[in-house]
Design an enzyme around this catalytic site. Structure first.
Site, PDB file in Angstrom:
ATOM      1  N   LYS A   1      78.355  31.654  49.585  1.00 31.52           N
ATOM      2  CA  LYS A   1      77.774  32.441  48.497  1.00 31.52           C
ATOM      3  C   LYS A   1      77.518  33.864  48.988  1.00 31.52           C
ATOM      4  CE  LYS A   1      74.340  31.969  44.829  1.00 31.52           C
ATOM      5  NZ  LYS A   1      73.230  31.143  44.306  1.00 31.52           N
TER       6      LYS A   1
ATOM      7  N   ARG B   1      71.384  19.047  49.782  1.00 27.88           N
ATOM      8  CA  ARG B   1      71.073  20.329  50.427  1.00 27.88           C
ATOM      9  C   ARG B   1      69.566  20.589  50.424  1.00 27.88           C
ATOM     10  NH1 ARG B   1      73.127  25.641  51.505  1.00 27.88           N
ATOM     11  NH2 ARG B   1      72.013  27.319  50.432  1.00 27.88           N
TER      12      ARG B   1
ATOM     13  N   TYR C   1      60.866  25.481  49.975  1.00 30.59           N
ATOM     14  CA  TYR C   1      60.787  24.193  50.662  1.00 30.59           C
ATOM     15  C   TYR C   1      59.480  24.060  51.431  1.00 30.59           C
ATOM     16  CZ  TYR C   1      65.700  24.273  49.434  1.00 30.59           C
ATOM     17  OH  TYR C   1      66.875  24.361  48.730  1.00 30.59           O
TER      18      TYR C   1
ATOM     19  N   HIS D   1      73.709  18.541  44.957  1.00 31.22           N
ATOM     20  CA  HIS D   1      72.921  19.651  45.519  1.00 31.22           C
ATOM     21  C   HIS D   1      71.578  19.172  46.071  1.00 31.22           C
ATOM     22  CE1 HIS D   1      72.940  23.971  46.070  1.00 31.22           C
ATOM     23  NE2 HIS D   1      71.676  24.034  45.686  1.00 31.22           N
TER      24      HIS D   1
ATOM     25  N   HIS E   1      70.828  31.729  53.047  1.00 27.94           N
ATOM     26  CA  HIS E   1      70.008  32.472  52.095  1.00 27.94           C
ATOM     27  C   HIS E   1      69.896  33.929  52.539  1.00 27.94           C
ATOM     28  CE1 HIS E   1      67.720  28.651  50.605  1.00 27.94           C
ATOM     29  NE2 HIS E   1      68.894  28.805  50.014  1.00 27.94           N
TER      30      HIS E   1
ATOM     31  N   ARG F   1      76.680  23.693  50.739  1.00 29.87           N
ATOM     32  CA  ARG F   1      76.901  23.477  49.308  1.00 29.87           C
ATOM     33  C   ARG F   1      78.152  22.620  49.126  1.00 29.87           C
ATOM     34  NH1 ARG F   1      75.637  28.838  50.242  1.00 29.87           N
ATOM     35  NH2 ARG F   1      73.741  29.614  49.210  1.00 29.87           N
TER      36      ARG F   1
END
Length: 330
Positions: free
Chosen positions: A167, A276, A308, A273, A299, A142
């Site tokens: 995150k 990414r 994706y 973004h 994630h 990120r």
């Protein structure tokens, strides 16, 4: 109950900030929560939130959604800020607090650039932002994660980068692209010159995570903790008021990205973004398994990474449009 009036920037907001910092929430979260609580107080006519309840909170959120046409994500953020205020700052946990519904998140297909588009985009970028753009695309980090990289987090021998407190406040490892090693070492050399200037000038060291800063107050002056992408000028820390060297501002990269999108003649709603998203899609396209991509992206749930695979499935689908079938018969 007597009506109690508040100043929009009064003691309650100071208490809110204290509770947020105690829980080590990010500055961005602090700014957002303070913004929504201040907006709620102003909307209520400067009444103290203790005098208000679920009905007023729901009307305020309805005001944001209907009159201000707030996006669902901002609506959820505003509700989270108010629930934090009532539970953590005011010490209340009333039935209505669990009954207010949150708007459902609508699934969105991410914007993904082709490898050719990424190549054109990175080709027209220059300087530090070009290197940062290559790093974000090459690792899937990120923007904030790339900006917060410290010297100690890059391991050239093992060719890995440690992403600290990403995150969810989690650390993870990503690959260091071989093609970036020389450029990254040159960037670190430029950063070192700024670090030397700061030390010579007696400037304060860089910001450290709260616990480390208290335990090792001089660590922020060490080279290991210095930013890889430092800002060119000193600035005032918004929390402590200390003047020190911060990392490059995210708006600089965002502006450089938008300029590059136009220069590369890419007609998509691409942002930083998007690099990414493109990394994840191209990694899966090249045969990287989804669990590895999930780990690289950080994630928590593989379902987040699955979006994706949906993009790839449509690209490689054997389904033929009926229009193409019709045209082949004519």
């Amino acid at each position: 109950m007597n009506r109690t009036s508040l100043r929009p920037g009064g003691r309650l907001l100071d208490q809110l900030r204290e509770h947020i910092r105690y829980r080590h929430y990010s500055l961005r979260t602090e700014e957002a929560y303070v913004h929504w609580v201040r907006a709620f107080i102003r909307w209520s006519g400067l009444r103290h939130p203790r005098e208000l309840g679920g009905a007023e909170v729901e009307r305020f959120l309805q005001h944001l959604a209907v009159e201000k046409k707030l996006a669902a994500s901002s609506h959820r953020q505003a509700l989270s800020a108010l629930l934090f205020l009532y539970r953590e700052v005011l010490g209340l946990n009333l039935p209505w607090m669990s009954q207010i519904g949150r708007p459902a998140a609508k699934p969105r297909v991410p914007t993904v650039l082709s490898q050719g588009e990424v190549g054109r985009l990175l080709h027209v970028m220059e300087g530090e932002t070009a290197l940062l753009g290559r790093l974000l695309y090459g690792t899937g980090m990120r923007l904030t994660e790339g900006l917060r990289l410290r010297v100690k987090d890059v391991d050239f021998e093992r060719r890995v980068i440690i992403v600290r407190a990403g995150k969810g406040d989690k650390d993870r490892l990503v690959m260091l692209p071989q093609s970036l090693c020389t450029s990254l070492k040159q960037q670190i050399a430029r950063a070192h010159a700024l670090w030397v200037a700061d030390r010579t000038g007696g400037n304060h060291g860089v910001e450290l995570p709260d616990a480390l800063g208290r335990k090792y107050p001089r660590a922020g002056e060490s080279w290991a903790w210095f930013w890889i992408f430092p800002a060119s000028t000193l600035s005032t820390d918004p929390r402590s008021g200390v003047i020190r060297r911060h990392h490059m501002h995210e708006k600089r990269m965002q502006r450089a990205m938008q300029t590059a999108v136009q220069a590369a003649q890419i007609h998509k709603q691409a942002s930083v973004h998007t690099l990414r998203h493109s990394f994840a899609t191209h990694a899966l396209q090249s045969g990287t398994d989804i669990r590895t991509v999930q780990s690289l992206l950080g994630h928590a749930d593989v379902a987040t990474t699955m979006i994706y695979t949906h993009v790839l499935a449509l690209q490689s689908s054997s389904v033929v449009s009926p229009l193409d079938t019709l045209c082949s018969l004519s």
